[in-house]
Design an enzyme around this catalytic site. Structure first.
Site, PDB file in Angstrom:
ATOM      1  N   ARG A 276      37.633 -61.009  33.806  1.00 52.99           N
ATOM      2  CA  ARG A 276      36.268 -60.842  34.301  1.00 52.99           C
ATOM      3  C   ARG A 276      35.719 -62.082  35.003  1.00 52.99           C
ATOM      4  NH1 ARG A 276      32.728 -57.270  31.534  1.00 52.99           N
ATOM      5  NH2 ARG A 276      34.088 -57.542  29.744  1.00 52.99           N
ATOM      6  N   CYS A 342      28.283 -34.032  36.839  1.00 57.48           N
ATOM      7  CA  CYS A 342      27.573 -33.111  35.956  1.00 57.48           C
ATOM      8  C   CYS A 342      27.565 -33.607  34.516  1.00 57.48           C
ATOM      9  CB  CYS A 342      28.232 -31.747  36.048  1.00 57.48           C
ATOM     10  SG  CYS A 342      28.290 -31.205  37.739  1.00 57.48           S
ATOM     11  N   GLU A 343      26.936 -34.718  34.294  1.00 62.46           N
ATOM     12  CA  GLU A 343      26.783 -35.294  32.947  1.00 62.46           C
ATOM     13  C   GLU A 343      25.477 -36.080  32.969  1.00 62.46           C
ATOM     14  OE1 GLU A 343      29.313 -36.019  30.324  1.00 62.46           O
ATOM     15  OE2 GLU A 343      31.107 -35.310  31.365  1.00 62.46           O
TER      16      GLU A 343
HETATM   17  N1  LLP Z   1      43.819 -60.579  27.446  1.00 63.39           N
HETATM   18  C1  LLP Z   1      43.817 -59.475  26.684  1.00 63.39           C
HETATM   19  C2  LLP Z   1      44.874 -59.319  25.682  1.00 63.39           C
HETATM   20  C3  LLP Z   1      42.795 -58.522  26.826  1.00 63.39           C
HETATM   21  O1  LLP Z   1      42.793 -57.450  26.046  1.00 63.39           O
HETATM   22  C4  LLP Z   1      41.773 -58.721  27.793  1.00 63.39           C
HETATM   23  C5  LLP Z   1      40.709 -57.741  27.975  1.00 63.39           C
HETATM   24  C6  LLP Z   1      41.839 -59.881  28.602  1.00 63.39           C
HETATM   25  C7  LLP Z   1      42.862 -60.786  28.387  1.00 63.39           C
HETATM   26  C8  LLP Z   1      40.844 -60.180  29.684  1.00 63.39           C
HETATM   27  O2  LLP Z   1      39.565 -60.340  29.172  1.00 63.39           O
HETATM   28  P1  LLP Z   1      38.378 -60.850  30.120  1.00 63.39           P
HETATM   29  O3  LLP Z   1      38.720 -62.235  30.549  1.00 63.39           O
HETATM   30  O4  LLP Z   1      38.306 -59.922  31.286  1.00 63.39           O
HETATM   31  O5  LLP Z   1      37.188 -60.748  29.262  1.00 63.39           O
HETATM   32  N2  LLP Z   1      36.377 -52.650  29.982  1.00 63.39           N
HETATM   33  C9  LLP Z   1      35.564 -53.648  29.332  1.00 63.39           C
HETATM   34  C10 LLP Z   1      36.340 -54.893  29.042  1.00 63.39           C
HETATM   35  C11 LLP Z   1      37.592 -54.662  28.218  1.00 63.39           C
HETATM   36  C12 LLP Z   1      38.411 -55.899  28.018  1.00 63.39           C
HETATM   37  C13 LLP Z   1      39.741 -55.580  27.441  1.00 63.39           C
HETATM   38  N3  LLP Z   1      40.624 -56.675  27.274  1.00 63.39           N
HETATM   39  C14 LLP Z   1      34.347 -53.916  30.187  1.00 63.39           C
HETATM   40  O6  LLP Z   1      34.191 -53.291  31.235  1.00 63.39           O
HETATM   41  O7  LLP Z   1      33.491 -54.721  29.802  1.00 63.39           O
END
Ligand code: LLP
Length: 419
Positions: A276, A342-343
């Site tokens: 992110r 449609c939600e």
């Molecule tokens: N490493 C692992 C093992 C992970 O499971 C994740 C994210 C990351 C790295 C990267 O994390 P970040 O730096 O992006 O925070 N869909 C959700 C976020 C799910 C994150 C899942 N794992 C959202 O839209 O907020």
């Protein structure tokens, strides 16, 4: 810091007016800024300059091949969680010795592919996975570098759906079990215990949980050393948060400083899995107002982008900043910005102060680079949106809008239904 800015009251990405892209590509669509993404990676990577490290971009945040190629050009690696991500990372040229593989449910096929590709490290998440790896490494006669993803039982104080390091989560292995698994690995001819890893959650806005995690991993490394096992890598996962509204996350320098302080002189290579923080604010989602609908209690801006394109508001009640592409200062109208699906849960914003908009106006949804396209679907038989990469004065379609043909390309008709 990003390169989506108004110039003479019109939104631009770098040096290209959003409207020019929309004219060529239509709506809805995703737009990514090359300069923003590059800068984010460089700032992040450079922040760890004092210790040996590999920044393995978390592909799940956004695995468009163009973005993966940028990461590769900048010297980054990839954090993958599936055979599909392995395929995409390798296809984009990311060297296999910069790829780490996490995930609670890796299939035999996926593990075989990772072993064959000689990736940097497989992060094991259960005893069952270890048993399968023992079997595969022996039968393939390949030495496989592994780590155990430990669950450090730390609360990152983020949204419950994106917390991963608590005892009740499905991720990782508790320390007592991990210790046992390491001892098993040490006895295997074809498994090399090279690292320890963890990932405690996402959109984390404080340093304390990260510091706690690193300390806890350090103490585990020492205990393993005491048993005669020498690890060379410590993988602290991803999770650093970004600003969607008014959050004040630590910046990469602050994040790196505390981690560097903990790890300096330990002789370990740090593996990072940022998603992110690199790509979130490098992308926007652009949609067009189809209708303005007023009911006694509410005004709806019905737009052509929906939860199938960007599910975060519906799924996590996530806030994304939304602004008109033609700058307008008013925010006097409280509206729900909704899609055509449609939600009732199909919304991009609720009770949001917005300027008065009309049919045909364009809106930009910010912070859409991470977990936007990568979580999109074809629900309601909607074609997935195109993705565009802007670099300075130019823009490139890095994924076309799906066609109706794409919607049925995997289908086949059983003979009894043929006419
Ligand atoms: N490493 C692992 C093992 C992970 O499971 C994740 C994210 C990351 C790295 C990267 O994390 P970040 O730096 O992006 O925070 N869909 C959700 C976020 C799910 C994150 C899942 N794992 C959202 O839209 O907020």
């Amino acid at each position: 810091m990003n390169y989506f800015e108004y110039q003479k009251s019109e939104l631009y990405c770098e040096d290209v007016p959003i409207k020019e892209i929309v004219k060529a590509v239509g709506t809805p669509l995703y737009i990514y800024s090359h300069r923003t993404f590059t800068r984010h990676f460089q700032v992040f990577d450079n922040a760890f300059r004092e210790i040996p490290h590999v920044a393995c971009y978390s592909c799940k945040a956004n695995a468009n091949g163009a973005l993966l190629r940028i990461i590769n050009k900048l010297g980054g690696g990839a954090d993958i969680v599936s055979g599909g991500e392995l395929y995409k990372a390798l296809r984009a040229g990311i060297p296999s010795n910069k790829i780490v593989f996490s995930g609670v449910g890796k299939s035999e096929e996926e593990l075989r592919a990772a072993i064959k590709a000689d990736i940097l490290m497989i992060n094991i998440e259960s005893g069952g996975e270890l048993a399968l790896l023992k079997k595969l490494s022996k039968s393939m006669k390949k030495k496989v570098p592994v780590s155990i993803r430990v669950n450090p039982e730390i609360d990152p104080k983020t949204h419950p759906y994106i917390t991963t390091g608590l005892k009740k989560n499905k991720f990782g292995v508790l320390w007592a079990d991990a210790q046992r698994l390491y001892r098993e690995i040490a006895k295997e001819k074809y498994l090399l215990p090279v690292g320890i890893s963890s990932h405690i959650g996402s959109q984390i806005l404080e340093l304390a949980p990260f510091i706690e995690t690193v300390r806890s991993l350090k103490s585990m490394v020492r205990q393993l050393e005491g048993e005669g096992m020498t690890l060379s890598m410590i993988d602290i996962g991803g999770g650093l948060g970004i600003t969607y509204k008014d959050e004040l996350p630590p910046n990469p320098e602050e994040y790196a400083k505390v981690i560097t302080e903990e790890l300096k002189g330990m002789g370990l290579t740090l593996i990072l899995e940022p998603g992110r923080v690199l790509v979130g604010n490098s992308g926007i989602f652009v949609a067009k107002v189809l209708y303005v609908k007023k009911v006694p209690e509410k005004t709806f801006y019905i737009v052509d982008g929906a939860m199938n394109d960007l599910v975060r508001p519906s799924l996590y009640n996530a806030y994304h900043d939304i602004k008109p592409v033609d700058e307008s200062l008013g925010t006097g109208t409280k509206v729900d910005i909704v899609g055509p699906i449609c939600e009732s849960g199909d919304f991009l914003a609720k009770d949001r102060g917005m300027p008065e908009l009309n049919q045909g106006d364009l809106i930009a949804i910010f912070g859409a680079g991470a977990y936007g396209y990568s979580m999109s679907s074809n629900y309601n038989a909607r074609r997935r949106a195109p993705e565009v990469l802007v670099k300075d004065k130019e823009f490139f379609i890095v994924r076309k809008r799906e066609t109706f043909g794409d919607l049925v390309k995997g289908e086949s008709t059983p003979s009894f239904l043929e006419v």
